[in-house]
Motif scaffolding. Structure first.
Motif, PDB file in Angstrom:
ATOM      1  N   LYS A  96     -14.849 -15.989   1.581  1.00 53.12           N
ATOM      2  CA  LYS A  96     -14.029 -15.164   2.483  1.00 53.12           C
ATOM      3  C   LYS A  96     -14.539 -13.733   2.430  1.00 53.12           C
ATOM      4  O   LYS A  96     -14.749 -13.182   1.354  1.00 53.12           O
ATOM      5  CB  LYS A  96     -12.555 -15.213   2.064  1.00 53.12           C
ATOM      6  CG  LYS A  96     -11.634 -14.316   2.877  1.00 53.12           C
ATOM      7  CD  LYS A  96     -10.219 -14.429   2.368  1.00 53.12           C
ATOM      8  CE  LYS A  96      -9.281 -13.491   3.122  1.00 53.12           C
ATOM      9  NZ  LYS A  96      -9.481 -12.098   2.725  1.00 53.12           N
ATOM     10  N   SER A  98     -13.622 -10.021   4.456  1.00 54.59           N
ATOM     11  CA  SER A  98     -12.680  -9.379   5.392  1.00 54.59           C
ATOM     12  C   SER A  98     -11.663 -10.446   5.795  1.00 54.59           C
ATOM     13  O   SER A  98     -11.085 -11.095   4.930  1.00 54.59           O
ATOM     14  CB  SER A  98     -13.449  -8.802   6.575  1.00 54.59           C
ATOM     15  OG  SER A  98     -12.571  -8.114   7.438  1.00 54.59           O
ATOM     16  N   ASN A  99     -11.470 -10.682   7.066  1.00 53.07           N
ATOM     17  CA  ASN A  99     -10.518 -11.707   7.503  1.00 53.07           C
ATOM     18  C   ASN A  99     -11.208 -13.006   7.896  1.00 53.07           C
ATOM     19  O   ASN A  99     -10.580 -13.860   8.533  1.00 53.07           O
ATOM     20  CB  ASN A  99      -9.710 -11.188   8.695  1.00 53.07           C
ATOM     21  CG  ASN A  99      -8.831 -10.020   8.306  1.00 53.07           C
ATOM     22  OD1 ASN A  99      -8.272  -9.982   7.220  1.00 53.07           O
ATOM     23  ND2 ASN A  99      -8.708  -9.064   9.213  1.00 53.07           N
TER      24      ASN A  99
END
Length: 111
Positions: A96, A98-99
């Motif tokens: 993962k 950031s988003n």
């Protein structure tokens, strides 16, 4: 378009090792921290390891001393070296940033 692609999973016997890779594109890699998560069958996704943009690391207690997270900014890649694997390490491993999430890579540890 941001893409995170995990690789390196597989089937290994207990006590063995695997090295996972997470290759990123479409994002300024060097400025972002990266997490590795895993999800075992029937369980919630859990954070396994973290590396900051500057290289600081942190680990779940269950993997401390066995797993090592590292990053190679020139290759836009983060690694998870997993040693002394246990059957309870079995699951799908995701990176993962950031988003954004990758699609995961399966790790299966046989007893």
């Amino acid at each position: 378009q941001v893409q995170l692609v995990e690789s390196g999973g597989g089937l290994v016997q207990a006590g063995g090792s695997l090295r996972l890779s997470c290759a990123a594109s479409g994002i300024i890699f060097g400025l972002n921290p990266v997490d590795w998560y895993r999800q075992a069958p029937g369980k919630q996704r859990e954070l396994v390891a973290f590396i900051s943009s500057g290289g600081s690391t942190n680990y779940a207690n269950s993997v401390k001393g066995r797993f090592t997270i590292s990053r190679e900014n020139a290759k836009n890649t983060v690694y998870l070296q997993m040693n002394s694997l246990k059957p309870e390490d079995t699951g799908v491993y995701y990176c993962k940033m950031s988003n954004f999430w990758g699609r995961g890579t399966q790790v299966t540890v046989s007893s």
